[in-house]
Design an enzyme around this catalytic site. Structure first.
Site, PDB file in Angstrom:
ATOM      1  N   ASP A 158      18.983 -19.237  33.978  1.00 18.86           N
ATOM      2  CA  ASP A 158      17.557 -19.072  33.686  1.00 18.86           C
ATOM      3  C   ASP A 158      17.281 -19.548  32.257  1.00 18.86           C
ATOM      4  O   ASP A 158      17.080 -20.740  32.035  1.00 18.86           O
ATOM      5  CB  ASP A 158      17.189 -17.599  33.915  1.00 18.86           C
ATOM      6  CG  ASP A 158      15.715 -17.324  33.755  1.00 18.86           C
ATOM      7  OD1 ASP A 158      14.926 -18.273  33.822  1.00 18.86           O
ATOM      8  OD2 ASP A 158      15.337 -16.147  33.563  1.00 18.86           O
ATOM      9  N   PHE A 174      11.230 -14.482  40.433  1.00 19.79           N
ATOM     10  CA  PHE A 174      12.358 -13.566  40.414  1.00 19.79           C
ATOM     11  C   PHE A 174      12.929 -13.408  41.813  1.00 19.79           C
ATOM     12  O   PHE A 174      12.240 -12.974  42.736  1.00 19.79           O
ATOM     13  CB  PHE A 174      11.942 -12.204  39.858  1.00 19.79           C
ATOM     14  CG  PHE A 174      13.112 -11.342  39.534  1.00 19.79           C
ATOM     15  CD1 PHE A 174      13.822 -11.523  38.359  1.00 19.79           C
ATOM     16  CD2 PHE A 174      13.535 -10.371  40.425  1.00 19.79           C
ATOM     17  CE1 PHE A 174      14.931 -10.739  38.062  1.00 19.79           C
ATOM     18  CE2 PHE A 174      14.649  -9.580  40.136  1.00 19.79           C
ATOM     19  CZ  PHE A 174      15.339  -9.772  38.957  1.00 19.79           C
TER      20      PHE A 174
HETATM   21  P1  5GP Z   1      20.026 -16.456  31.376  1.00 16.85           P
HETATM   22  O1  5GP Z   1      20.971 -15.989  30.316  1.00 16.85           O
HETATM   23  O2  5GP Z   1      20.253 -17.846  31.854  1.00 16.85           O
HETATM   24  O3  5GP Z   1      18.574 -16.200  30.988  1.00 16.85           O
HETATM   25  O4  5GP Z   1      20.121 -15.436  32.558  1.00 16.85           O
HETATM   26  C1  5GP Z   1      21.048 -15.405  33.521  1.00 16.85           C
HETATM   27  C2  5GP Z   1      21.099 -13.997  34.044  1.00 16.85           C
HETATM   28  O5  5GP Z   1      19.775 -13.412  34.134  1.00 16.85           O
HETATM   29  C3  5GP Z   1      21.603 -14.011  35.455  1.00 16.85           C
HETATM   30  O6  5GP Z   1      23.003 -13.933  35.488  1.00 16.85           O
HETATM   31  C4  5GP Z   1      20.894 -12.823  36.058  1.00 16.85           C
HETATM   32  O7  5GP Z   1      21.615 -11.654  35.766  1.00 16.85           O
HETATM   33  C5  5GP Z   1      19.575 -12.753  35.343  1.00 16.85           C
HETATM   34  N1  5GP Z   1      18.497 -13.447  36.103  1.00 16.85           N
HETATM   35  C6  5GP Z   1      17.786 -14.524  35.718  1.00 16.85           C
HETATM   36  N2  5GP Z   1      16.884 -14.873  36.641  1.00 16.85           N
HETATM   37  C7  5GP Z   1      17.030 -13.988  37.662  1.00 16.85           C
HETATM   38  C8  5GP Z   1      16.382 -13.826  38.952  1.00 16.85           C
HETATM   39  O8  5GP Z   1      15.469 -14.550  39.374  1.00 16.85           O
HETATM   40  N3  5GP Z   1      16.823 -12.799  39.717  1.00 16.85           N
HETATM   41  C9  5GP Z   1      17.820 -11.946  39.329  1.00 16.85           C
HETATM   42  N4  5GP Z   1      18.157 -10.993  40.167  1.00 16.85           N
HETATM   43  N5  5GP Z   1      18.455 -12.077  38.133  1.00 16.85           N
HETATM   44  C10 5GP Z   1      18.065 -13.085  37.313  1.00 16.85           C
END
Ligand code: 5GP
Ligand code: MG
Length: 180
Positions: A101, A152
């Site tokens: 993300d 999400f």
């Molecule tokens: P980043 O560090 O890239 O922002 O986030 C990655 C982490 O955020 C993922 O491993 C997950 O835990 C959480 N995350 C980001 N987007 C989503 C989503 O759409 N759904 C869920 N369940 N978790 C998400």
């Protein structure tokens, strides 16, 4: 759980077909390299179990558990709650992730594993939400299952408040579930 889902974004069949393709790509690049597959807990567990079985050559399994440090609100500092157990010196590492993300957790994990002396580190993520990427994050993904919109999602390992991880597909939650 089903009635909290607004829409199935990726069916079991779509996910399995894509994993078979990713398996062939990983085989082409790693069949003779005995790679270490590092899974980032917990969301990755379902994808991880399917992905390693789509890779038909010797490999080693390992896991990391990280969380963002919430003491300061600005930086998104990461904390290693459980580190890998293998000696990664000279090894070819493939990070398996459920979703990318903002990119902060993968950027951190990538650097952390390189610092352990890995010969190479590549990233394989089931889902990518490119619209969520934060400024200054330069992380590049080598293998992507699906690029999805900035919504999400839950299921297939992904949770909302630790729920829905065991749904066999990836779905979008109904807004009223958050608003409760
Ligand atoms: P980043 O560090 O890239 O922002 O986030 C990655 C982490 O955020 C993922 O491993 C997950 O835990 C959480 N995350 C980001 N987007 C989503 C989503 O759409 N759904 C869920 N369940 N978790 C998400
Ligand atoms: Mg994750």
């Amino acid at each position: 759980m089903e009635r909290d889902i607004k829409k199935v974004l990726l069916s079991q069949e779509q996910i399995q077909n894509r994993i078979a393709e990713l398996g062939r790509e990983l085989m082409a690049d790693y069949a003779d390299k005995n790679p270490v597959f590092v899974g980032v807990l917990k969301g990755v567990v379902v994808f991880y179990a399917d992905m390693i079985r789509a890779f038909n050559a010797p490999c080693q399994l390992d896991f990391m558990w990280i969380s963002s440090y919430k003491g300061t609100q600005s930086t998104g500092n990461m904390l290693v709650r459980q580190d890998v157990s293998a000696d990664l010196k000279g090894r070819h590492v493939v990070i398996l992730e459920d979703i990318l993300d903002s990119g902060r957790s993968l950027q951190f994990t990538y650097q952390h594993l390189l610092d352990k002396g890995a010969a190479s580190v590549r990233i394989c993520t089931l889902l990518d939400k490119p619209e969520g990427r934060k400024h200054g994050i330069t992380i590049q993904v080598d293998y992507t299952g699906f690029t999805i919109p900035n919504e999400f999602v839950v299921g297939y390992g992904l949770d909302y408040n630790e729920k829905y991880r065991n749904l066999p597909y990836v779905g979008i939650l109904k807004p009223e579930v958050y608003e409760k």
